[in-house]
Structures are given as structure tokens and as C-alpha cells.
Design a protein around this motif. Structure first.
Motif, PDB file in Angstrom:
ATOM      1  N   LEU A 130       0.825  -1.204   0.000  1.00  0.00           N
ATOM      2  CA  LEU A 130       0.000   0.000   0.000  1.00  0.00           C
ATOM      3  C   LEU A 130       0.859   1.253   0.000  1.00  0.00           C
ATOM      4  O   LEU A 130       0.555   2.235  -0.669  1.00  0.00           O
ATOM      5  CB  LEU A 130      -0.923  -0.002   1.221  1.00  0.00           C
ATOM      6  CG  LEU A 130      -1.901  -1.166   1.316  1.00  0.00           C
ATOM      7  CD1 LEU A 130      -2.929  -0.910   2.394  1.00  0.00           C
ATOM      8  CD2 LEU A 130      -2.598  -1.404  -0.012  1.00  0.00           C
ATOM      9  N   PRO A 156      -2.901   9.770  -1.736  1.00  0.00           N
ATOM     10  CA  PRO A 156      -2.442   9.816  -0.347  1.00  0.00           C
ATOM     11  C   PRO A 156      -2.664   8.481   0.358  1.00  0.00           C
ATOM     12  O   PRO A 156      -3.712   7.853   0.168  1.00  0.00           O
ATOM     13  CB  PRO A 156      -3.308  10.906   0.284  1.00  0.00           C
ATOM     14  CG  PRO A 156      -3.769  11.741  -0.852  1.00  0.00           C
ATOM     15  CD  PRO A 156      -3.836  10.841  -2.047  1.00  0.00           C
ATOM     16  N   LEU A 157      -1.702   8.103   1.159  1.00  0.00           N
ATOM     17  CA  LEU A 157      -1.771   6.814   1.838  1.00  0.00           C
ATOM     18  C   LEU A 157      -3.041   6.677   2.672  1.00  0.00           C
ATOM     19  O   LEU A 157      -3.644   5.614   2.729  1.00  0.00           O
ATOM     20  CB  LEU A 157      -0.529   6.638   2.723  1.00  0.00           C
ATOM     21  CG  LEU A 157      -0.386   5.287   3.404  1.00  0.00           C
ATOM     22  CD1 LEU A 157      -0.299   4.174   2.383  1.00  0.00           C
ATOM     23  CD2 LEU A 157       0.839   5.261   4.303  1.00  0.00           C
ATOM     24  N   ILE A 158      -3.450   7.795   3.280  1.00  0.00           N
ATOM     25  CA  ILE A 158      -4.622   7.700   4.151  1.00  0.00           C
ATOM     26  C   ILE A 158      -5.864   7.341   3.347  1.00  0.00           C
ATOM     27  O   ILE A 158      -6.739   6.625   3.814  1.00  0.00           O
ATOM     28  CB  ILE A 158      -4.824   9.008   4.960  1.00  0.00           C
ATOM     29  CG1 ILE A 158      -5.988   8.886   5.948  1.00  0.00           C
ATOM     30  CG2 ILE A 158      -5.068  10.204   4.049  1.00  0.00           C
ATOM     31  CD1 ILE A 158      -5.762   7.915   7.042  1.00  0.00           C
ATOM     32  N   ASP A 159      -5.938   7.814   2.103  1.00  0.00           N
ATOM     33  CA  ASP A 159      -7.095   7.468   1.274  1.00  0.00           C
ATOM     34  C   ASP A 159      -7.092   5.990   0.915  1.00  0.00           C
ATOM     35  O   ASP A 159      -8.136   5.342   0.872  1.00  0.00           O
ATOM     36  CB  ASP A 159      -7.105   8.320   0.006  1.00  0.00           C
ATOM     37  CG  ASP A 159      -7.436   9.775   0.310  1.00  0.00           C
ATOM     38  OD1 ASP A 159      -7.921  10.030   1.428  1.00  0.00           O
ATOM     39  OD2 ASP A 159      -7.195  10.637  -0.550  1.00  0.00           O
ATOM     40  N   TYR A 219      -5.672   3.672   2.722  1.00  0.00           N
ATOM     41  CA  TYR A 219      -5.968   2.976   3.981  1.00  0.00           C
ATOM     42  C   TYR A 219      -7.468   3.016   4.271  1.00  0.00           C
ATOM     43  O   TYR A 219      -8.053   2.032   4.715  1.00  0.00           O
ATOM     44  CB  TYR A 219      -5.187   3.643   5.112  1.00  0.00           C
ATOM     45  CG  TYR A 219      -5.326   2.964   6.442  1.00  0.00           C
ATOM     46  CD1 TYR A 219      -4.736   1.724   6.673  1.00  0.00           C
ATOM     47  CD2 TYR A 219      -6.039   3.554   7.475  1.00  0.00           C
ATOM     48  CE1 TYR A 219      -4.863   1.095   7.890  1.00  0.00           C
ATOM     49  CE2 TYR A 219      -6.164   2.941   8.707  1.00  0.00           C
ATOM     50  CZ  TYR A 219      -5.573   1.714   8.911  1.00  0.00           C
ATOM     51  OH  TYR A 219      -5.696   1.097  10.122  1.00  0.00           O
ATOM     52  N   ARG A 220      -8.061   4.145   3.986  1.00  0.00           N
ATOM     53  CA  ARG A 220      -9.490   4.301   4.231  1.00  0.00           C
ATOM     54  C   ARG A 220     -10.301   3.289   3.424  1.00  0.00           C
ATOM     55  O   ARG A 220     -11.192   2.620   3.941  1.00  0.00           O
ATOM     56  CB  ARG A 220      -9.891   5.724   3.851  1.00  0.00           C
ATOM     57  CG  ARG A 220     -11.349   6.009   4.000  1.00  0.00           C
ATOM     58  CD  ARG A 220     -11.610   7.441   3.624  1.00  0.00           C
ATOM     59  NE  ARG A 220     -13.025   7.737   3.817  1.00  0.00           N
ATOM     60  CZ  ARG A 220     -13.523   8.955   3.693  1.00  0.00           C
ATOM     61  NH1 ARG A 220     -12.739   9.954   3.385  1.00  0.00           N
ATOM     62  NH2 ARG A 220     -14.802   9.166   3.866  1.00  0.00           N
ATOM     63  N   THR A 248      -9.677  -0.345   4.616  1.00  0.00           N
ATOM     64  CA  THR A 248     -10.320  -0.770   5.859  1.00  0.00           C
ATOM     65  C   THR A 248     -11.833  -0.728   5.740  1.00  0.00           C
ATOM     66  O   THR A 248     -12.531  -1.251   6.599  1.00  0.00           O
ATOM     67  CB  THR A 248      -9.912   0.130   7.045  1.00  0.00           C
ATOM     68  OG1 THR A 248     -10.160   1.492   6.692  1.00  0.00           O
ATOM     69  CG2 THR A 248      -8.457  -0.059   7.399  1.00  0.00           C
ATOM     70  N   PHE A 249     -12.335  -0.091   4.694  1.00  0.00           N
ATOM     71  CA  PHE A 249     -13.786   0.047   4.572  1.00  0.00           C
ATOM     72  C   PHE A 249     -14.432  -1.255   4.101  1.00  0.00           C
ATOM     73  O   PHE A 249     -15.449  -1.682   4.619  1.00  0.00           O
ATOM     74  CB  PHE A 249     -14.122   1.177   3.599  1.00  0.00           C
ATOM     75  CG  PHE A 249     -15.589   1.455   3.494  1.00  0.00           C
ATOM     76  CD1 PHE A 249     -16.221   2.269   4.412  1.00  0.00           C
ATOM     77  CD2 PHE A 249     -16.350   0.877   2.488  1.00  0.00           C
ATOM     78  CE1 PHE A 249     -17.578   2.521   4.333  1.00  0.00           C
ATOM     79  CE2 PHE A 249     -17.717   1.122   2.405  1.00  0.00           C
ATOM     80  CZ  PHE A 249     -18.327   1.951   3.328  1.00  0.00           C
TER      81      PHE A 249
END
Ligand code: FES
Ligand code: FES
Lengths: 189, 234
Positions: A51, A61-64, A66-67, A70-71
């Protein structure tokens, strides 16, 4: 980068990773979910390192990432079993006895929902509707749907599959029991 | 320009405005929690509810995300709106009783009881910090993860993020943690202390850092020096 290597996805070979990412990005372009599905299909889960490098490659962005990862229930950030059993716990399936089916699976395999067997051979997950309520209750084993389940039917299917899985690889081949074609259809809800 | 009926008043407003902006423009105060002028509207808290449409066929929408339109009928303080709003505040109070922002909302809207079990959550998922980080700080370090009851704000893989520059923007804007009340902790979920008493914090935390800005109690007692000023010029 440093952290990447220290904590990334364990035994993932990096060369492999690059190829898979580039190939998948070329094929799927902007669709993140499709790329994640490719990664998951290859490694059986979403390794952190994959990732991170996906984020670097695409600029997402990594957070997107990750989001999204995890969803969805069909993505996992920890390794899943070699054979994946997904049982539906959605409304329809629940009403038609999914919990009995889940219990039966747990009894046969010796693992609960969300767990992986000690030998890493299979894992059991519940999801909230597989989109085929007409066949409720439903379970999916390695991408293959089994519908209208009863505990007895479930046990029958699983015991025969389990026998197949637990044979040493060579032996199973000889007997013509293994067909790997199924594995490629592993896509979830 | 579009014409609409705002609380019975025929008004014309710029196209492309939201109902919230229009109401603000005409001096109507609609409470908000997840709205901030500098960030894109998100519609998470539902506190800015207004009633639109003909009576009897009306519906509740979030004014911070609802665009104005020709002939739109809006009621910002109808009975139904006020009732729903109070219920929402009650729910928020139960979720996060230590939030000064929510306590003040409760006082302002005369919420006098909480019928739900207090939960002392640290986050109300308003998404302000996430938008602050991405839109104002160009950070993209935090975001939502998981779903349903497990949904939460976090960094990737729940670890310290490389993108985070520790700017503190998320804490600055958070209604649940930034303005955590430093005063004596009430037993009940409803505090109302600052509105009803003189500064409850005065002798309690004399040297403690106070995040209340503005502090209702300090303002009410304008005879005394507001705490923030005491801090700045000792
Ligand atoms: S509820 Fe199980 S498939 Fe829809
Ligand atoms: S301010 Fe409109 S929903 Fe939160």
C-alpha cells in the motif's frame, strides 16, 4: 522508505510487488479498488508495504488508500488463510438461518469468524450481504458460491473440501482433486 | 439571483449559495457543529437542519449542504426543526459530555435533560480535523478508517504518519477535544455551569491552560479579567 522496510509486509518479495503494481495500474488506471483487488488476489491480503508503494507510485495519499482498504470487508490487512470461506450475515441470510450455518462452519473448521486456522490453511469471515439474497443463506468458498444452505448441507460441503485441502499437494494432484481455476474468482462483496 | 421564502420572508440571494449561508446573510442563526467557513461542507452532524417545502409535505435537510433554489421554502426554526435539533444536541451530549462546544450548544438551546446513557466518547466523527488537515494544511495525514460502529479518525495503519507535520490544526478545530472543559467535572452529562455560575474554573485551575475561546463564563463576568487575558499579560 526506512519504516517501509522495517515494518512492511513481511515476506513480500519487492520485485514481484513492483511488477504487480505497475501491471495493475496500467490495466485499471484510476480505479483504486481494482488495484487493491489485484494486490489482495496476489498476496492473499494487503501488505502494508504494497500500500505504501502504491501510494508513492500513484500519488494517492496513503490515508485514502488505507481508508478504502479498511472500509471493505473483502480486503484484509492481515494474511488470510489459503482457502477463504466467507459466510453472509446480511439481513436476509440472518433471517434464513445464517447464524446456524456460521456455527456449523466454526464447528467443522475449528475457527470462529475473523480467524485464520493455525496452519494458515483456511480463514472464516462474515460479510453483510453478498448480493444474492435469493439464495440465502449463502457462503462463498474460494470464490465459489454455495446457496440455500442448511447446517447439514454446509457440513457436507465443507468436510469434502477440507479433505481435499488437507491432502499433501502432490497426492491431491495425482488424484486430480485440485483445480486452481477457482482461486482466480476470489472477489467479494 | 434566486428568490426564496426564508421563514416567511421573501428574499433573493445569490445562486450557488447554501441555505446556511443565505440564512447567515440575513442574520438568522442556525447552530452548526461540523461546518467551518474555510472548509468544504460535509453534512455530518445534522445540527444545521432546516425544514424545506410546503407544510405537510416538508422535509428536513442539512442547510450547510443544501443549495438555494428558485421558490424554495425554508423554515429554520419551525417546531419540528427545533424539536429535532434539541434531540440531536441531547444525543451529542450523551456521546461527549466533556465537550465545551456541545455543552454550550445545550445551554443555548435549552436542553435540560439527557435521556441517553453518557458514553464519554472522544470523537463525534464530525470530520473537521480530516478536512482541516487536507484542505487547509495540505497534510492528508489523517482520515477516516473502518466503517459503521468501528469508524474512526486515524493515521494510516494507526501509526505516526510521515505526512503529519504536527501543525496542531486538527486539535485546534476539534469541537470534542480542543475545548475540553478544564473546570470541575459534573456528575451529570449536562453541566451548564458557565452559563449559570460565575467562572467555575476560577479557583479550580488557576494556572491551568484554558482552551475556552471565548469562555462564556469569562464573558458573562466581564467585570473580571477574562482568563485568556490573564494568561497573556500576567
Ligand atoms: S443477505 Fe446474504 S446475500 Fe444478501
Ligand atoms: S453543520 Fe451542517 S451537518 Fe453539520
Amino acid at each position: 522508505m526506512l519504516q517501509d522496510d522495517a515494518e512492511g509486509g513481511g515476506g513480500v518479495a519487492l520485485k514481484d510487488l513492483d511488477d504487480i503494481l505497475s501491471e495493475s495500474i496500467r490495466r485499471n488506471g484510476e480505479s483504486l479498488v481494482a488495484v487493491l483487488q489485484d494486490i489482495q488476489e496476489h498476496y492473499n491480503y494487503l501488505p502494508e508495504r504494497a500500500l505504501r508503494s502504491l501510494s508513492r507510485k500513484t500519488g494517492v495519499p496513503l490515508i485514502d488508500i488505507y481508508r478504502v482498504a479498511t472500509f471493505y470487508n473483502s480486503f484484509s490487512l492481515v494474511p488470510r488463510g489459503k482457502h477463504q470461506i466467507v459466510v453472509c450475515a446480511g439481513t436476509t441470510c440472518h433471517v434464513r438461518g445464517a447464524s446456524k450455518v456460521t456455527e456449523e462452519i466454526s464447528r467443522v473448521l475449528g475457527i470462529g469468524p475473523g480467524q485464520v486456522s493455525a496452519d494458515g490453511n483456511f480463514s472464516l469471515d462474515t460479510v453483510n450481504c453478498l448480493g444474492c439474497c435469493a439464495f440465502a443463506p449463502v457462503m462463498v468458498v474460494d470464490g465459489e458460491y454455495h446457496g440455500n444452505l442448511t447446517p447439514a448441507k454446509t457440513r457436507k460441503i465443507l468436510t469434502s473440501l477440507k479433505a481435499k485441502w488437507l491432502l499433501p499437494a502432490g497426492e491431491a494432484d495425482e488424484r486430480g482433486l485440485v483445480d486452481d481455476g477457482d482461486a482466480e474468482e476470489t472477489e467479494g462483496a | 439571483m434566486v428568490n426564496m421564502l426564508l421563514n416567511g420572508l421573501q428574499v433573493s440571494v445569490d445562486e450557488g449559495m447554501t441555505v446556511l449561508e443565505a440564512a447567515k446573510f440575513f442574520g438568522i442563526n442556525i447552530p452548526t457543529l461540523c461546518y467551518n467557513e474555510g472548509l468544504t461542507p460535509y453534512g455530518a452532524c445534522r445540527l444545521c437542519l432546516v425544514e424545506i417545502g410546503e407544510p405537510g409535505r416538508s422535509k428536513l435537510v442539512t442547510s450547510c449542504t443544501y443549495p438555494v433554489g428558485e421558490g424554495l421554502i425554508v423554515r429554520t426554526h419551525s417546531e419540528r426543526v427545533v424539536k429535532t435539533r434539541k434531540l440531536l444536541i441531547e444525543l451529542y451530549l450523551a456521546t461527549c459530555p466533556s465537550s465545551k462546544v456541545i455543552q454550550d450548544l445545550a445551554s443555548e438551546h435549552h436542553v435540560t435533560r439527557v435521556r441517553f446513557r453518557p458514553r464519554d466518547e472522544k470523537c463525534i466523527l464530525c470530520g473537521l480535523c480530516v478536512r482541516m488537515c487536507a484542505e487547509q494544511m495540505q497534510g492528508k495525514a489523517i482520515g477516516f478508517a473502518r466503517r459503521g460502529v468501528d469508524r474512526k479518525v486515524t493515521t494510516p495503519f494507526d501509526r505516526k504518519s510521515e505526512e503529519c507535520r504536527l501543525c496542531g490544526g486538527c486539535m485546534y478545530i476539534c469541537p470534542a477535544c480542543q475545548a475540553r472543559c478544564q473546570g470541575p467535572r459534573e456528575e451529570k452529562p449536562i453541566c451548564n455551569a458557565c452559563l449559570n455560575l460565575s467562572q467555575p474554573c476560577l479557583d479550580y485551575f488557576d494556572d491551568a491552560m484554558c482552551f475556552m475561546d471565548p469562555c462564556v463564563a469569562c464573558e458573562l463576568n466581564s467585570g473580571r479579567t477574562p482568563k485568556s487575558e490573564r494568561r497573556n499579560n500576567p
